[in-house]
Design a protein around this motif. Sequence first.
Motif, PDB file in Angstrom:
ATOM      1  N   UNK A 298       0.835  -1.211   0.000  1.00 60.38           N
ATOM      2  CA  UNK A 298       0.000   0.000   0.000  1.00 60.38           C
ATOM      3  C   UNK A 298       0.862   1.251   0.000  1.00 60.38           C
ATOM      4  N   UNK A 299       1.909   1.264   0.838  1.00 55.91           N
ATOM      5  CA  UNK A 299       2.771   2.452   0.902  1.00 55.91           C
ATOM      6  C   UNK A 299       3.537   2.619  -0.405  1.00 55.91           C
ATOM      7  N   UNK A 300       4.008   1.510  -0.983  1.00 58.50           N
ATOM      8  CA  UNK A 300       4.744   1.598  -2.250  1.00 58.50           C
ATOM      9  C   UNK A 300       3.837   2.041  -3.398  1.00 58.50           C
ATOM     10  N   UNK A 301       2.533   1.695  -3.326  1.00 61.30           N
ATOM     11  CA  UNK A 301       1.605   2.146  -4.365  1.00 61.30           C
ATOM     12  C   UNK A 301       1.372   3.644  -4.317  1.00 61.30           C
ATOM     13  N   UNK A 302       1.713   4.259  -3.171  1.00 57.14           N
ATOM     14  CA  UNK A 302       1.589   5.722  -3.040  1.00 57.14           C
ATOM     15  C   UNK A 302       2.800   6.446  -3.618  1.00 57.14           C
ATOM     16  N   UNK A 303       3.764   5.693  -4.177  1.00 56.16           N
ATOM     17  CA  UNK A 303       4.905   6.320  -4.828  1.00 56.16           C
ATOM     18  C   UNK A 303       6.173   6.282  -4.012  1.00 56.16           C
ATOM     19  N   UNK A 304       6.173   5.593  -2.881  1.00 57.51           N
ATOM     20  CA  UNK A 304       7.362   5.531  -2.038  1.00 57.51           C
ATOM     21  C   UNK A 304       8.107   4.240  -2.302  1.00 57.51           C
TER      22      UNK A 304
END
Length: 333
Positions: A298-304
């Motif tokens: 989820x955090x990586x899908x936000x661009x991180x």
Amino acid sequence: MVSLDDLRKKGWHLTQEGLQYCIDKLDGKPTTIDNVIQIALNTDLKDIGDTALPSAGRIESLSAGSTAGSTSHYVMQVQRVRNVSAPKDNEDSGAAPPLLKVTLTDGRVTLIGLDVHNRLSGLLSTRTPPGTKLALDCGKATFSDGYWLADSAACKHLGGRVSLLAEGWRLRSDMRDGRGRHRAAGTGAPPFVPFGAGRAAAQTTAAVAANFKSMPVGNGGETGGRAEGGADAEEADGEFAEQRRAMIDEARQQQRKAFATASHNQQRPQALKRQQQQQQQQQRDDPTEKFDERSVDTIMSMGYSFTEALDALRHTHGDLGKAVDHILASQTA
């Protein structure tokens, strides 16, 4: 004393400065109207002429029915004669019937004439230099859509030669026709050589060079001296060959070094990529950092990145909401 009105009656529309210029050019000759006109014939009308013709949109006002009470004769200067039915580089081709486009001026206003019916033959041609003067009788002329439908019955050839315009036109014509007069001075293109003549000359030169001898064969002493010189030449050739081989070997070694360096530089990014993948795999396999994979995704899908997601979850002990707040707070700070 010649006045502007006297000149206008004969079709010459000059400015006061132009009239004074012609008078100054008389050089002591009597100031008669004929002498002034003779000077004006050989002068550019753009320098001495005054406005005589209306604009192109009102050129039809010069027709026969609208010139009552005013002169219908106008002295015009030829600016250019172009055969628009032929290519620009070969206007005398004759592949199509000629259609002359004559550009005239009174010194201020330009008039375009079209010889649609070839009625200017013998009066004007593409060989007519600019600066030539014509007497246009507008009472006999026909105008249409701002153009003069050229007719020899409505104009008279007066002659005249403006040296500056004629010389420039002659030079351009000669260069276009390939008859550059400056070729004799060595500044133009070389003369045409018939096919095969150049090859024959080259073969003759090669034959002479093959049979050339700098010195005739002399006595035995001279021959022996040349034999000794030949041995020295062979020794010099041997030294040259050795130096040449050494330079070639050195160049090959430098080429191998350059190739090896390039190969290393190409392999280096791939090694770094493999190292990063190994570090990420070690972090995933670390038993002390087992987080919910869905939270990381989820955090990586936000661009991180993967590392930022792990750091945030580690700092918040796996709480997804607090991990997102932590990342945003760190960015704001």
